[in-house]
Design a protein around this motif. Structure first.
Motif, mmCIF file in Angstrom:
data_model
loop_
_atom_site.group_PDB
_atom_site.id
_atom_site.type_symbol
_atom_site.label_atom_id
_atom_site.label_comp_id
_atom_site.label_asym_id
_atom_site.label_seq_id
_atom_site.Cartn_x
_atom_site.Cartn_y
_atom_site.Cartn_z
ATOM 1 N N ILE A 66 70.378 -2.704 -41.162
ATOM 2 C CA ILE A 66 70.790 -1.406 -40.625
ATOM 3 C C ILE A 66 71.862 -1.566 -39.552
ATOM 4 C CG2 ILE A 66 68.616 -0.284 -41.180
ATOM 5 C CD1 ILE A 66 67.768 -0.531 -38.299
ATOM 6 N N GLY A 67 72.336 -2.799 -39.352
ATOM 7 C CA GLY A 67 73.473 -3.032 -38.467
ATOM 8 C C GLY A 67 73.152 -3.335 -37.024
ATOM 9 N N LEU A 68 71.878 -3.591 -36.682
ATOM 10 C CA LEU A 68 71.493 -3.875 -35.306
ATOM 11 C C LEU A 68 71.351 -5.365 -35.048
ATOM 12 C CD1 LEU A 68 68.750 -1.133 -34.745
ATOM 13 C CD2 LEU A 68 71.185 -1.041 -34.129
ATOM 14 N N ASN A 69 71.386 -5.739 -33.776
ATOM 15 C CA ASN A 69 71.160 -7.126 -33.383
ATOM 16 C C ASN A 69 69.681 -7.462 -33.545
ATOM 17 O OD1 ASN A 69 73.875 -7.524 -32.559
ATOM 18 N ND2 ASN A 69 73.442 -6.543 -30.586
ATOM 19 N N PRO A 70 69.320 -8.753 -33.550
ATOM 20 C CA PRO A 70 67.914 -9.153 -33.718
ATOM 21 C C PRO A 70 66.962 -8.546 -32.693
ATOM 22 C CG PRO A 70 69.349 -11.036 -34.071
ATOM 23 C CD PRO A 70 70.219 -9.929 -33.554
ATOM 24 N N ASP A 71 67.488 -8.170 -31.512
ATOM 25 C CA ASP A 71 66.625 -7.578 -30.492
ATOM 26 C C ASP A 71 66.576 -6.057 -30.586
ATOM 27 O OD1 ASP A 71 69.159 -6.979 -29.671
ATOM 28 O OD2 ASP A 71 68.920 -7.710 -27.607
ATOM 29 N N GLY A 72 67.180 -5.498 -31.636
ATOM 30 C CA GLY A 72 67.135 -4.058 -31.840
ATOM 31 C C GLY A 72 68.225 -3.291 -31.129
ATOM 32 N N THR A 73 69.164 -3.969 -30.491
ATOM 33 C CA THR A 73 70.265 -3.297 -29.809
ATOM 34 C C THR A 73 71.476 -3.190 -30.733
ATOM 35 O OG1 THR A 73 71.073 -5.397 -28.891
ATOM 36 C CG2 THR A 73 69.504 -4.120 -27.557
ATOM 37 N N ALA A 74 72.394 -2.303 -30.367
ATOM 38 C CA ALA A 74 73.603 -2.105 -31.169
ATOM 39 C C ALA A 74 74.628 -3.204 -30.865
ATOM 40 C CB ALA A 74 74.207 -0.740 -30.866
ATOM 41 N N PRO A 75 75.465 -3.543 -31.838
ATOM 42 C CA PRO A 75 76.532 -4.520 -31.597
ATOM 43 C C PRO A 75 77.481 -4.029 -30.513
ATOM 44 C CG PRO A 75 76.224 -4.131 -33.947
ATOM 45 C CD PRO A 75 75.448 -3.069 -33.231
ATOM 46 N N ALA A 76 78.185 -4.949 -29.879
ATOM 47 C CA ALA A 76 79.126 -4.582 -28.825
ATOM 48 C C ALA A 76 80.148 -3.581 -29.359
ATOM 49 C CB ALA A 76 79.848 -5.832 -28.306
ATOM 50 N N GLY A 77 80.409 -2.542 -28.576
ATOM 51 C CA GLY A 77 81.395 -1.544 -28.965
ATOM 52 C C GLY A 77 80.863 -0.455 -29.859
ATOM 53 N N GLN A 78 79.569 -0.500 -30.198
ATOM 54 C CA GLN A 78 78.982 0.527 -31.050
ATOM 55 C C GLN A 78 77.772 1.161 -30.358
ATOM 56 O OE1 GLN A 78 78.248 -0.762 -35.067
ATOM 57 N NE2 GLN A 78 80.236 -1.763 -35.257
ATOM 58 N N THR A 79 77.470 2.373 -30.751
ATOM 59 C CA THR A 79 76.336 3.101 -30.181
ATOM 60 C C THR A 79 75.353 3.453 -31.295
ATOM 61 O OG1 THR A 79 77.703 4.092 -28.433
ATOM 62 C CG2 THR A 79 75.617 5.179 -28.942
ATOM 63 N N PHE A 80 74.099 3.055 -31.111
ATOM 64 C CA PHE A 80 73.063 3.342 -32.102
ATOM 65 C C PHE A 80 72.510 4.736 -31.858
ATOM 66 C CE2 PHE A 80 68.439 2.773 -33.363
ATOM 67 C CZ PHE A 80 68.688 3.004 -34.701
ATOM 68 N N ILE A 81 72.442 5.520 -32.904
ATOM 69 C CA ILE A 81 71.969 6.896 -32.798
ATOM 70 C C ILE A 81 70.808 7.121 -33.761
ATOM 71 C CG2 ILE A 81 72.585 9.332 -33.098
ATOM 72 C CD1 ILE A 81 75.500 8.492 -32.463
ATOM 73 N N SER A 82 69.707 7.562 -33.217
ATOM 74 C CA SER A 82 68.538 7.915 -34.025
ATOM 75 C C SER A 82 67.868 9.087 -33.325
ATOM 76 C CB SER A 82 67.577 6.734 -34.143
ATOM 77 O OG SER A 82 66.451 7.093 -34.926
ATOM 78 N N ARG A 83 68.066 10.280 -33.864
ATOM 79 C CA ARG A 83 67.573 11.472 -33.180
ATOM 80 C C ARG A 83 66.995 12.463 -34.186
ATOM 81 N NH1 ARG A 83 70.831 14.661 -28.476
ATOM 82 N NH2 ARG A 83 70.572 12.591 -27.543
ATOM 83 N N THR A 84 65.821 12.983 -33.838
ATOM 84 C CA THR A 84 65.139 13.997 -34.644
ATOM 85 C C THR A 84 65.309 15.358 -33.974
ATOM 86 O OG1 THR A 84 63.503 12.454 -35.543
ATOM 87 C CG2 THR A 84 62.866 14.775 -35.425
#
Length: 288
Positions: A176-194
């Protein structure tokens, strides 16, 4: 409504029908015109439709998320009602505001102290859907807080172990494009909103309740080079709740796709606009 709040995208029989996390996150992509732009999957003017290979890859990631979270949150027989009581037909104004004051309590940043009423159960389910579908589910410490807050004590430990296996899986996070620790790669923002649209009580007897929450979900990565751009999808979660410890708590839940509206032909926002929106517009505390 007052201010509040992935991953999920959820916990129950989610994840994000039996898909969490739901929530949880699994999305059947709606068609959206994506603009052109050098290096920016969101920026610039309209671009030609993505090729089939790219579409298959994105949909594959979504399906993986849905299936994984559904497995992790599988509880009892979440497809049946708690006592066989038939559901009431909603009234024309069933989703109108009631004037009941929203709860002012919080536990681990999640609304708490709901009334032991049908409306209270609906409010609890809507707020729990938001928590279980948030990006916090992808952080171990935050995930544990959420699970211990929204689930009934007698099922929280089992759910936590199952969800840890899903959300901590290195292959899963990579897909799903995240780092092994569940954070977003540098320069990107992870969005998960209900974003709940409405709720209804399918059954209610004072001690237990079955509540369905219809909502839209945003999920993906905004930023340069994102291979999993933020997309919108629609789900209905059915929560099984019981009154325990002076509040409503989740014992199980199931999820099904839709109902999804027809998507408008709107240009997708540039990555910066999407990131700014998520950071500037907070979530809600939901109450009927």
């Amino acid at each position: 409504m007052s201010f509040d709040d992935e991953p999920g995208h959820g916990g129950g029989d989610p994840g994000h029908g039996d898909d969490r996390f739901s929530t949880l996150g699994g999305t059947r992509q709606t068609r959206t015109r994506l603009p052109e732009g050098a290096g920016d999957i969101y920026g610039g003017t309209r671009r030609p439709p993505r090729n089939n290979r790219s579409l298959v890859m994105v949909v594959g990631v979504v399906v993986l998320l849905v299936a994984a979270i559904a497995f992790a949150n599988r509880g009892g027989d979440s497809g049946s009602s708690s006592d066989g009581q038939s559901a009431k037909k909603p009234e024309a104004q069933s989703t109108a505001a009631t004037g009941t004051k929203p709860v002012d309590g919080k536990q681990a940043g999640i609304a708490s102290g709901f009334a032991q009423t049908e409306q209270g159960a609906q409010s609890a389910a809507a707020n729990y859907a938001v928590a279980l579908g948030s990006e916090g589910m992808f952080s171990t410490s935050r995930r544990h807080e959420i699970v211990n807050t929204v689930y009934a004590p007698d099922v929280a430990a089992a759910r936590q172990g199952d969800l840890d296996k899903v959300y901590s899986g290195k292959d899963f996070l990579t897909r799903i494009g995240l780092n092994p620790d569940g954070t977003a790669p540098a320069g990107q923002t992870f969005i998960s909103r209900t974003n709940p649209v409405g709720s209804k009580a399918d059954t209610f007897d004072g001690a237990t309740a079955t509540v369905s929450v219809w909502y839209s979900a945003l999920f993906g990565l905004a930023g340069e080079g994102s291979k999993n751009p933020v997309s919108e999808s629609w789900f209905t979660n059915t929560f099984h709740l019981k009154w325990t410890g002076g509040d409503w708590k989740v014992t199980d839940f199931s999820q099904k796709d839709g109902p999804a509206p027809v998507g408008r032909d709107q240009a997708a926002a540039p990555a910066k606009d999407m990131t700014d929106a998520v950071e500037q517009f907070g979530g809600f505390t939901y109450a009927r």
